[in-house]
Design an enzyme around this catalytic site. Structure first.
Site, short mmCIF file in Angstrom:
data_model
loop_
_atom_site.label_atom_id
_atom_site.label_comp_id
_atom_site.label_asym_id
_atom_site.label_seq_id
_atom_site.Cartn_x
_atom_site.Cartn_y
_atom_site.Cartn_z
N HIS A 196 0.88 -1.17 0.00
CA HIS A 196 0.00 0.00 0.00
C HIS A 196 0.91 1.22 0.00
CE1 HIS A 196 -3.99 1.64 0.45
NE2 HIS A 196 -3.61 2.40 1.46
N LYS A 209 -10.26 6.29 -3.58
CA LYS A 209 -9.30 7.35 -3.26
C LYS A 209 -7.95 6.90 -3.83
CE LYS A 209 -7.37 8.42 1.35
NZ LYS A 209 -7.70 9.09 2.61
N LYS A 223 -3.84 7.38 -3.93
CA LYS A 223 -2.73 7.93 -3.16
C LYS A 223 -1.72 8.50 -4.14
CE LYS A 223 -3.40 7.13 1.21
NZ LYS A 223 -3.69 8.28 2.08
N ASP A 275 -5.60 11.62 -2.41
CA ASP A 275 -4.96 12.05 -1.16
C ASP A 275 -3.48 12.27 -1.44
OD1 ASP A 275 -4.14 12.56 1.38
OD2 ASP A 275 -4.82 10.66 2.26
N GLU A 287 -7.52 15.63 -1.00
CA GLU A 287 -7.17 15.54 0.42
C GLU A 287 -5.73 16.00 0.68
OE1 GLU A 287 -8.31 11.75 1.97
OE2 GLU A 287 -7.12 11.94 3.80
N ASP A 291 -6.81 16.68 6.32
CA ASP A 291 -6.58 15.47 7.12
C ASP A 291 -5.50 15.75 8.17
OD1 ASP A 291 -6.29 13.00 8.21
OD2 ASP A 291 -5.65 11.96 6.41
N LYS A 293 -10.79 11.41 12.48
CA LYS A 293 -10.17 10.13 12.83
C LYS A 293 -10.12 10.00 14.34
CE LYS A 293 -7.46 9.80 8.59
NZ LYS A 293 -6.15 9.63 7.92
N GLU A 298 -14.06 6.03 4.79
CA GLU A 298 -13.02 5.20 4.16
C GLU A 298 -12.65 4.05 5.11
OE1 GLU A 298 -9.73 7.94 3.57
OE2 GLU A 298 -9.29 7.99 5.71
C1 MUC Z 1 -4.65 8.93 5.08
O1 MUC Z 1 -3.81 9.81 5.05
O2 MUC Z 1 -5.77 9.25 4.76
C2 MUC Z 1 -6.40 6.46 4.77
C3 MUC Z 1 -6.65 5.69 3.69
C4 MUC Z 1 -5.43 5.28 3.17
O3 MUC Z 1 -5.22 4.58 2.19
O4 MUC Z 1 -4.45 5.81 3.91
C5 MUC Z 1 -5.00 6.41 5.05
C6 MUC Z 1 -4.26 7.56 5.54
MG MG Z 2 -5.27 11.35 4.36
#
Ligand code: MUC
Ligand code: MG
Length: 374
Positions: A21, A166, A168, A197, A223, A248, A272, A325
């Protein structure tokens, strides 16, 4: 007579992920869950979880530090204390322990779980009551490879498991990330909501350009495009970019949420439990956001089922404009609860049994628990 806190145990539980991941600051192949169990003098037990991402690469508390804080600071403070007043316990903890919101979250969760079991009520009821018992859950595409992400997204859409993704981004050049995102929007965007994000990776200039292009290609939510140290840039983006900006890393507590709103931020907040200190504490931030007209999103630290369910109880009490999420358990190869959550039709159902509504599978817990050297 009121039950008191008798014992607090904790375990570091290392569970491999189903695939690497990839976030802007680290790539995870394993997740370490800090699992906590509080035993009360009446024999009732409550469980909680504190989980961070990539050791110290994401948050300021490592799993080992969380466990140490629980053993050496939280346990002596709580042992012998009455368990029936969460506000009094939280005040006691907050007056003696600064920060450490991940550890606080695990403890608050375990106290709520135990109290829910004692009263025969789900945690969501202790938190004021659920508005929804079925909550939307997105999936994060973060294999690090565009074609693999598209194939993964297509499969999950065909299975009906998720309706939003989402991505990354932020680890690579801006142009590469924009190409990657555009390819995924073109492949999946007519069937799913696509969000990104950036995990703080862009400077203010790259973010202004990146966010404009992401908005133009049809991304629904952006994000944390800039560093948590640069809230001025985050606020400017929220005012100038047509796509909603999600804060976030910039927003953990209700104090942060109040400051950002007061300074003119007008996007949404990723709530969170680990950032705020637990499923009850996080609601203060949610309520500040609601008063300021800021949208709500149920966020994850990629927790296992215990932390995920604890979050869901809190999110169920809120009107979430951006869903959740809470897919963490699906990223892990195995689960340490006896009855895992079921994810279907882009949603997850909130357990209705007393407390959190999930129980640890002792064998699995012992199998994955890190063996501590004497
Ligand atoms: C984050 O920064 O949001 C949440 C989903 C994901 O894949 O990583 C987290 C951390
Ligand atoms: Mg995030």
């Amino acid at each position: 007579m009121t039950a008191t806190v008798e014992r607090i145990e904790s375990w570091l539980v290392d569970v491999p992920t189903i695939r690497p991941h990839k976030l802007s600051m680290t790539t995870m192949g394993c997740q370490t869950l800090v699992i906590v169990r509080i035993t009360r003098s009446d024999g009732i037990c409550g469980i909680g979880e504190a989980t961070t991402i990539g050791g110290l690469s994401y948050g300021v508390e490592s799993p080992e530090a969380i466990q140490s804080a629980i053993t050496h600071y939280f346990t002596p403070l709580l042992r012998g204390q009455p368990t029936d007043n969460l506000n009094a316990l939280t005040a006691r903890i907050n007056s003696a322990i600064k920060g450490n919101t991940f550890a606080k979250s695990a403890i608050e969760t375990a106290l709520l779980d135990a109290q829910g079991k004692a009263l025969g009520l789900p945690v969501s009821t202790l938190l004021g009551g659920a508005l929804n018992t079925v909550l939307p859950v997105l999936w994060t595409l973060a294999s690090g490879n565009t074609d693999n992400d598209i194939a993964e997204g297509q499969r999950l859409l065909d299975e009906g498991r998720h309706r939003a993704f989402k991505l990354k981004i932020g680890a690579r050049e801006l142009e590469t990330d924009l190409r990657h995102t555009r390819a995924i929007v073109e492949a999946l965007g007519d069937r799913a909501s696509i969000r990104v994000d950036v995990n703080q990776a862009w400077d203010a200039t790259s973010a202004a350009r990146g966010c404009r292009e992401l908005a133009a290609m049809g991304v629904d939510l952006i994000e944390q495009p800039v560093s948590a140290e640069d809230n001025a840039a985050l606020i400017r983006l929220s005012q100038r970019i047509e796509t909603a900006i999600l804060a976030d890393e910039s927003v953990a507590s209700h104090f942060d949420g109040y400051r950002l709103a007061q300074q003119g931020f007008n996007g949404a907040y990723a709530l969170k439990i680990a950032k705020a200190g637990g499923p009850a504490s996080v609601l203060k931030l949610a309520h500040v956001a609601q008063a300021a007209g800021i949208g709500l999103y149920g966020g994850t630290m990629l927790e296992g089922t215990v932390g995920t369910v604890a979050s869901l109880h809190a999110w169920s009490t809120l009107p979430l404009q951006w869903g959740t999420e809470m897919f963490g358990p699906l990223l892990l190869k195995d689960d340490i609860v006896s009855l895992p959550l079921s994810f279907t039709d882009g949603c997850v159902a909130l357990p209705q049994a007393p407390g959190l509504g999930v129980e640890l599978d002792e064998e699995k817990l012992q199998f994955y628990a890190r063996k501590q050297r004497e």
